[in-house]
Design an enzyme around this catalytic site. Structure first.
Site, mmCIF file in Angstrom:
data_model
loop_
_atom_site.group_PDB
_atom_site.id
_atom_site.type_symbol
_atom_site.label_atom_id
_atom_site.label_comp_id
_atom_site.label_asym_id
_atom_site.label_seq_id
_atom_site.Cartn_x
_atom_site.Cartn_y
_atom_site.Cartn_z
ATOM 1 N N MET A 1 47.761 27.411 35.995
ATOM 2 C CA MET A 1 47.212 28.669 35.959
ATOM 3 C C MET A 1 45.624 28.330 35.221
ATOM 4 O O MET A 1 45.154 29.207 34.433
ATOM 5 C CB MET A 1 47.846 29.683 34.666
ATOM 6 C CG MET A 1 49.373 29.759 35.232
ATOM 7 S SD MET A 1 49.380 30.759 36.755
ATOM 8 C CE MET A 1 49.121 32.402 36.097
ATOM 9 N N GLN A 53 48.605 24.310 26.458
ATOM 10 C CA GLN A 53 49.098 23.495 27.516
ATOM 11 C C GLN A 53 48.106 22.274 28.016
ATOM 12 O O GLN A 53 46.904 22.652 28.238
ATOM 13 C CB GLN A 53 49.190 24.310 28.745
ATOM 14 C CG GLN A 53 49.955 23.484 29.985
ATOM 15 C CD GLN A 53 49.924 24.584 31.130
ATOM 16 O OE1 GLN A 53 50.561 24.151 32.341
ATOM 17 N NE2 GLN A 53 49.663 25.701 31.291
ATOM 18 N N CYS A 83 51.339 19.842 37.742
ATOM 19 C CA CYS A 83 50.537 20.392 38.469
ATOM 20 C C CYS A 83 50.224 19.477 39.619
ATOM 21 O O CYS A 83 49.811 18.603 39.423
ATOM 22 C CB CYS A 83 49.464 20.747 37.593
ATOM 23 S SG CYS A 83 47.902 21.499 38.477
ATOM 24 N N LYS A 122 56.461 20.321 30.877
ATOM 25 C CA LYS A 122 56.533 21.052 32.071
ATOM 26 C C LYS A 122 56.494 20.079 33.112
ATOM 27 O O LYS A 122 55.453 19.561 33.474
ATOM 28 C CB LYS A 122 55.443 22.020 32.125
ATOM 29 C CG LYS A 122 55.708 23.256 33.356
ATOM 30 C CD LYS A 122 54.650 24.182 33.415
ATOM 31 C CE LYS A 122 54.777 25.423 34.440
ATOM 32 N NZ LYS A 122 54.322 24.736 35.583
ATOM 33 N N HIS A 154 59.841 23.189 36.797
ATOM 34 C CA HIS A 154 59.607 24.118 38.256
ATOM 35 C C HIS A 154 60.399 23.633 39.257
ATOM 36 O O HIS A 154 60.367 22.452 39.588
ATOM 37 C CB HIS A 154 58.227 23.771 38.608
ATOM 38 C CG HIS A 154 57.498 24.672 39.660
ATOM 39 N ND1 HIS A 154 56.429 25.443 39.588
ATOM 40 C CD2 HIS A 154 58.101 24.824 40.949
ATOM 41 C CE1 HIS A 154 56.325 25.996 40.788
ATOM 42 N NE2 HIS A 154 57.085 25.780 41.598
ATOM 43 N N ASN A 194 61.234 27.608 36.155
ATOM 44 C CA ASN A 194 60.047 28.407 36.613
ATOM 45 C C ASN A 194 59.926 28.068 38.124
ATOM 46 O O ASN A 194 60.794 27.226 38.802
ATOM 47 C CB ASN A 194 58.813 27.556 36.069
ATOM 48 C CG ASN A 194 57.795 27.432 36.691
ATOM 49 O OD1 ASN A 194 56.872 26.583 36.901
ATOM 50 N ND2 ASN A 194 57.063 28.652 36.820
ATOM 51 N N GLY A 195 59.256 28.871 38.814
ATOM 52 C CA GLY A 195 59.016 28.932 40.288
ATOM 53 C C GLY A 195 59.556 29.785 41.197
ATOM 54 O O GLY A 195 60.706 29.947 41.115
ATOM 55 N N GLY A 196 58.808 30.664 41.810
ATOM 56 C CA GLY A 196 59.365 31.491 42.665
ATOM 57 C C GLY A 196 60.131 32.908 41.880
ATOM 58 O O GLY A 196 60.700 33.529 42.918
ATOM 59 N N ARG A 217 52.355 33.418 38.148
ATOM 60 C CA ARG A 217 51.639 34.380 39.056
ATOM 61 C C ARG A 217 52.471 35.471 39.195
ATOM 62 O O ARG A 217 51.461 36.840 39.426
ATOM 63 C CB ARG A 217 51.417 33.620 40.456
ATOM 64 C CG ARG A 217 50.130 32.789 40.357
ATOM 65 C CD ARG A 217 50.294 31.686 41.495
ATOM 66 N NE ARG A 217 49.264 30.565 41.181
ATOM 67 C CZ ARG A 217 49.333 29.538 40.383
ATOM 68 N NH1 ARG A 217 50.224 29.445 39.622
ATOM 69 N NH2 ARG A 217 48.205 28.938 40.144
#
Length: 338
Positions: A1, A53, A83, A122, A154, A194-196, A217
């Site tokens: 982010m 982070q 990332c 993460k 993720h 995390n993710g979607g 997001r």
């Protein structure tokens, strides 16, 4: 982010949820050591609980960054090894560290020795041609072995070559089942997913298995969904919020006061309002709200009367949506933004 969840974004998000754990955008250890520390690390007391982070692959630099950040009072330090951006890869950190879990374990071990707050990780389920069912259990075992306080997963692979960061959020298939299995196999370790994850109804389903859900997001682009987080976490109501459950005009007034302070300190209205554009998805007048903030707030000399004008365009009299799913009552969770 990166460039998204700055302090102004987090202040807004905190007004919508008192319970969410907020994450900063990823900050590179070198930037903290050599760059504008106050701009990178300062935040409003209202943002607590908030996690810093970090990005980096050098234990000495990460530890120095933690020592510097300790004066700012963060509630958690998180190392990002998920990332996939080119900028991150060029510095040999982020998702490419998934190739060397032993080194990541050494980093976490070193970071924990100098941190007075929890240190978390993460990660992705794997990268490139790695087989997630082999890689992820080994990675988690190493992180657990060195005492990572939480691991956020993720649920997608990252392809370090051939896919853009945006494509890495959309193309590799999600494997929620694998992440859920990791939690069942590690019942005593905090594992988040995390993710979607697009809304709170879906988050609640994951929370029946996982210890936490991280929204990035989805929470930024549909910011208003955060108004239902606290009720979901304490099991007091249905997932999602209606206008009657949220005092939007009180939020308006708080953000006006905040924006005025930012402008008085040399900032611009747009620094605050750019994070507010996603507040009212599904409300009548949301499109006009977005237009006002996107066009008028960016003009030189724009003042907070534009926030008042934008809110006046929204009709709060009807329900935004109907979500009937409920969160598991009393489930010990953290809802993370980042």
């Amino acid at each position: 982010m990166i460039d998204w969840t700055d302090r102004h974004c987090r202040f807004l998000h905190r007004q919508l949820s008192s319970r969410a754990l907020l994450y900063t955008e990823m900050v590179v250890a070198d930037a903290i050591i050599h760059g504008p520390r106050e701009r990178l690390l300062s935040f409003s007391p209202e943002e607590h609980p908030v996690a810093l982070q970090l990005g980096g692959s050098d234990a000495g630099k990460l530890c120095e960054a933690i020592r510097i950040a300790s004066d700012y009072g963060y509630d958690e330090i998180g190392l990002n090894v998920g990332c996939p951006s080119d900028r991150v890869q060029s510095g040999t950190f982020g998702a490419c560290l998934m190739r060397d879990p032993g080194h990541v374990a050494d980093l976490i071990s070193a970071m924990k020795k100098v941190s007075s707050v929890p240190v978390t990780v993460k990660c992705r389920i794997g990268v490139d041609d790695q087989e997630p069912t082999d890689v992820l259990p080994d990675f988690l075992a190493r992180m657990i072995g060195v005492g990572a306080d939480a691991i956020w997963i993720h649920a997608r692979k990252a392809w370090l070559q051939g896919l853009s960061p945006k494509e890495n959020r959309e193309i590799p298939p999600l494997d929620y089942d694998l992440v859920h299995r990791m939690k069942r196999e590690n019942p005593d370790v905090f594992l988040g997913i995390n993710g979607g994850i697009a809304d709170l109804a879906e988050a609640a389903r994951h929370l029946s298995v996982m210890d936490g859900v991280m929204l990035g997001r989805a929470a930024y682009q549909n910011t208003g969904l955060l108004s239902g987080v606290d009720a979901m976490l304490d099991g007091s109501g249905s997932v999602g919020a209606t206008p009657s459950e949220t005092d939007w005009l009180a939020l308006r007034d708080t953000m006006i006061d905040y924006a005025e302070a930012v402008i008085a300190g040399g900032g611009r209205l747009h620094h605050v309002t750019r994070h507010m554009v996603g507040l009212f998805q599904g409300f009548a007048g949301a499109r006009r709200f977005r237009q006002i903030l996107s066009s008028e707030a960016t003009k030189p000399g724009a003042d907070t009367a534009i926030i008042t004008e934008a809110f006046a365009a929204v009709d709060f009299s009807g329900n935004r949506r109907d979500l009937s799913a409920t969160a598991p009552a009393g489930h010990p969770v953290e809802h993370a933004i980042g």
